[in-house]
Scaffold this motif. Structure first.
Motif, short mmCIF file in Angstrom:
data_model
loop_
_atom_site.label_atom_id
_atom_site.label_comp_id
_atom_site.label_asym_id
_atom_site.label_seq_id
_atom_site.Cartn_x
_atom_site.Cartn_y
_atom_site.Cartn_z
N GLY A 1 -24.32 -6.25 2.66
CA GLY A 1 -24.19 -5.89 1.25
C GLY A 1 -22.83 -5.36 0.85
N PHE A 2 -21.80 -5.60 1.68
CA PHE A 2 -20.46 -5.10 1.38
C PHE A 2 -19.51 -6.26 1.07
CE2 PHE A 2 -22.43 -1.98 4.21
CZ PHE A 2 -22.28 -0.84 3.46
N THR A 3 -18.52 -5.99 0.22
CA THR A 3 -17.50 -6.99 -0.11
C THR A 3 -16.09 -6.48 0.19
OG1 THR A 3 -17.41 -6.22 -2.41
CG2 THR A 3 -18.93 -8.04 -1.91
N LYS A 4 -15.92 -5.16 0.24
CA LYS A 4 -14.59 -4.56 0.44
C LYS A 4 -14.53 -3.93 1.83
CE LYS A 4 -13.31 -5.46 -3.81
NZ LYS A 4 -12.24 -6.46 -4.10
N VAL A 5 -13.80 -4.56 2.72
CA VAL A 5 -13.71 -4.11 4.11
C VAL A 5 -12.37 -3.46 4.43
CG1 VAL A 5 -13.67 -4.92 6.51
CG2 VAL A 5 -15.35 -5.84 4.92
N LYS A 6 -11.31 -3.97 3.85
CA LYS A 6 -9.97 -3.52 4.21
C LYS A 6 -9.52 -2.27 3.46
CE LYS A 6 -8.10 -8.03 5.58
NZ LYS A 6 -6.99 -9.00 5.37
N GLU A 7 -9.73 -2.26 2.16
CA GLU A 7 -9.16 -1.18 1.35
C GLU A 7 -10.13 -0.01 1.19
OE1 GLU A 7 -9.94 -2.31 -3.27
OE2 GLU A 7 -8.55 -3.60 -2.17
N ALA A 8 -9.55 1.17 1.02
CA ALA A 8 -10.34 2.36 0.74
C ALA A 8 -10.80 2.33 -0.70
CB ALA A 8 -9.52 3.61 1.01
N CYS A 9 -11.86 3.05 -0.99
CA CYS A 9 -12.32 3.19 -2.37
C CYS A 9 -11.44 4.18 -3.12
CB CYS A 9 -13.78 3.65 -2.38
SG CYS A 9 -14.39 4.13 -4.01
N CYS A 10 -11.09 5.28 -2.46
CA CYS A 10 -10.34 6.36 -3.12
C CYS A 10 -9.00 6.58 -2.44
CB CYS A 10 -11.17 7.65 -3.10
SG CYS A 10 -10.39 9.03 -3.97
N GLY A 11 -7.93 6.51 -3.21
CA GLY A 11 -6.59 6.73 -2.67
C GLY A 11 -5.56 6.07 -3.56
N LEU A 12 -4.35 5.94 -3.07
CA LEU A 12 -3.27 5.29 -3.79
C LEU A 12 -2.41 4.49 -2.83
CD1 LEU A 12 -2.02 8.16 -6.18
CD2 LEU A 12 -3.23 6.07 -6.87
N GLY A 13 -1.69 3.49 -3.37
CA GLY A 13 -0.80 2.70 -2.54
C GLY A 13 -1.49 1.54 -1.88
N LYS A 14 -0.81 0.95 -0.91
CA LYS A 14 -1.33 -0.21 -0.20
C LYS A 14 -2.69 0.08 0.41
CE LYS A 14 0.00 -3.47 3.44
NZ LYS A 14 1.03 -3.79 4.46
N LEU A 15 -3.67 -0.74 0.06
CA LEU A 15 -5.06 -0.58 0.51
C LEU A 15 -5.63 0.80 0.14
CD1 LEU A 15 -4.97 -2.29 4.06
CD2 LEU A 15 -5.62 -3.29 1.85
N LYS A 16 -4.99 1.44 -0.84
CA LYS A 16 -5.35 2.81 -1.24
C LYS A 16 -5.33 3.74 -0.02
CE LYS A 16 -7.91 2.12 -5.50
NZ LYS A 16 -9.14 2.45 -6.25
N ALA A 17 -4.39 3.49 0.88
CA ALA A 17 -4.33 4.24 2.14
C ALA A 17 -2.99 4.92 2.36
CB ALA A 17 -4.63 3.30 3.30
N LYS A 18 -2.12 4.89 1.36
CA LYS A 18 -0.84 5.58 1.49
C LYS A 18 -0.93 7.03 1.01
CE LYS A 18 1.65 2.36 3.34
NZ LYS A 18 2.17 2.53 4.72
N VAL A 19 -1.85 7.26 0.10
CA VAL A 19 -2.14 8.62 -0.39
C VAL A 19 -3.63 8.85 -0.21
CG1 VAL A 19 -2.16 10.15 -2.40
CG2 VAL A 19 -0.25 8.57 -2.05
N PRO A 20 -4.04 10.00 0.36
CA PRO A 20 -5.46 10.27 0.58
C PRO A 20 -6.24 10.39 -0.73
CG PRO A 20 -4.07 11.79 1.83
CD PRO A 20 -3.19 11.09 0.85
N CYS A 21 -7.51 10.64 -0.62
CA CYS A 21 -8.36 10.83 -1.78
C CYS A 21 -8.16 12.25 -2.32
CB CYS A 21 -9.84 10.61 -1.43
SG CYS A 21 -10.93 10.73 -2.86
N VAL A 22 -7.21 12.37 -3.23
CA VAL A 22 -6.90 13.66 -3.88
C VAL A 22 -7.12 13.47 -5.38
CG1 VAL A 22 -5.29 14.42 -2.10
CG2 VAL A 22 -4.45 13.00 -3.98
N PRO A 23 -7.11 14.57 -6.15
CA PRO A 23 -7.42 14.44 -7.59
C PRO A 23 -6.56 13.44 -8.35
CG PRO A 23 -7.57 16.73 -6.94
CD PRO A 23 -7.05 15.99 -5.75
N ILE A 24 -5.31 13.21 -7.94
CA ILE A 24 -4.47 12.25 -8.66
C ILE A 24 -4.75 10.81 -8.26
CG2 ILE A 24 -2.59 13.91 -8.99
CD1 ILE A 24 -1.10 12.38 -6.71
N SER A 25 -5.57 10.61 -7.23
CA SER A 25 -5.89 9.26 -6.76
C SER A 25 -6.89 8.59 -7.70
CB SER A 25 -6.48 9.30 -5.34
OG SER A 25 -5.58 9.88 -4.44
#
Length: 363
Positions: free
Chosen positions: A291-315
């Motif tokens: 039941g998943f479609t998104k394997v590579k990228e994070a849901c919460c974050g910023l930058g490439k794959l949402k993995a350059k900045v952690p899940c913080v309030p500005i993300s």
């Protein structure tokens, strides 16, 4: 004064009886040791730690819709394990430590969580995050709880209760990430030496827990660490870090051997080992089947794959969390945590060795 003592004693005995006869409750208590995968708020109470999740957007899918200190959009594996055995989630030890009734066994009757984001098997594995509770310290804290239980229930009473309780141990990822990123560690140890040191150090802590009443262990292997968004984002191709994955597999092999050894050495010890890597690998290889479609990228974050900045309030965070494998650059979503616990609890022998948790409870 005599009346007050009587009422307190009556209430304590009533609690014992109600815990004992709860139909939904499969075990007396769950004690949790580990890292951010199962931290339910201990790090909220570490003043200078940067490894915290007590801010948005964490907790967006938690029942209260508020951040709780869990590194997740909602519940994590510790929550789901507690639900499986009919218990409330084991509360963070550091939150209980501040309570005026800390020396009362009633606070610990259904378990405690000692897990801490950034923690590792080694004491130094949290250095880059400035502060966490390493495993040895978590076991020290448990020893304090054990003594409170012995003081109030008696040695035999405490042992009877603890022998039927579950001791969940989810740790090791941070130690391996440390090795990946540290030239100093690589100079001191070959990969195999480091992995062996991880298992022997963990073994000593399991023996300490056994010495303080623990008998039933739920131990998880490392996941597919090289396929986390944090590792994929380091590669132009966004492929997994296969070096990290191979070390995770080798560590898991050593962990399984160690668990067999410790079971043969310690009387009355039982365990369920969860093959996290294989379950996670299956999901990554066949996401649609789960039941998943998104394997590579994070849901919460910023930058490439949402993995350059952690899940913080500005993300920013994704609108549909149920189709993502990863919540942030390291941690799985609530949906993945649920699959993990469903599998470790009732799964087949290819994922749970030598028995699943349901059978462990029945031992």
């Amino acid at each position: 004064m005599a009346c007050k003592i009587f009422l307190e004693s009556f209430f304590f005995c009533f609690c014992l009886l109600s815990f004992r006869f709860s139909e939904a409750q499969m075990v007396p208590a769950v004690f949790v040791f580990g890292d951010s995968l199962v931290d339910v708020g201990n790090n909220n109470h570490l003043p200078i730690s940067v490894a915290k999740a007590d801010f948005p957007h964490n907790g967006v899918d938690f029942p209260t819709k508020k951040p709780t200190g869990r590194f997740s959009n909602g519940k994590n594996a510790a929550d789901f394990l507690a639900e499986k055995v009919g218990l409330p989630t084991s509360p963070p030890y550091l939150s209980l430590k501040k309570n005026k009734n800390f020396s009362s066994a009633s606070m610990f009757m259904t378990g405690v969580s000692f897990a801490s984001g950034g923690a590792g098997i080694f004491n130094g594995s949290d250095q880059t995050l400035r502060q966490a509770i390493p495993l040895a310290k978590q076991v020290d804290y448990y020893a304090t709880v054990y003594q409170v239980l012995v003081n109030q229930l008696g040695s035999a009473g405490a042992q009877q209760r603890l022998s039927k309780s579950l001791f969940a141990v989810v740790i090791g990822s941070n130690d391996l990430f440390d090795y990946l990123g540290s030239s100093d560690l690589r100079k001191k140890h070959t990969p195999q030496q480091y992995l062996s040191l991880m298992t022997t150090t963990l073994k000593e802590q399991l023996k300490r827990l056994h010495g303080n009443g623990a008998r039933k262990f739920v131990v998880t292997g490392l996941g597919v660490l090289g396929c986390t968004p944090s590792e994929r984002a380091k590669k132009q191709t966004e492929e997994c870090n296969e070096e990290a994955n191979s070390w995770a597999v080798k560590y898991n092999d050593g962990l399984k051997s160690m668990l067999q050894q410790v079971k043969s050495e310690l009387n009355g010890l039982f365990y369920s080992y969860f093959e996290t890597y294989n379950v996670m690998h299956n999901i990554i290889q066949n996401p649609a089947g789960y039941g998943f479609t998104k394997v590579k990228e994070a849901c919460c974050g910023l930058g490439k794959l949402k993995a350059k900045v952690p899940c913080v309030p500005i993300s920013t965070y994704c609108s549909n969390r149920t189709d993502h494998v990863f919540w942030d650059l390291y941690h799985p979503t609530q949906a993945i945590a649920r699959i993990f616990v469903d599998t470790l609890f009732d799964g087949p022998s290819q994922y749970t060795l030598p028995i699943n948790v349901r059978r462990l409870v029945a031992v």
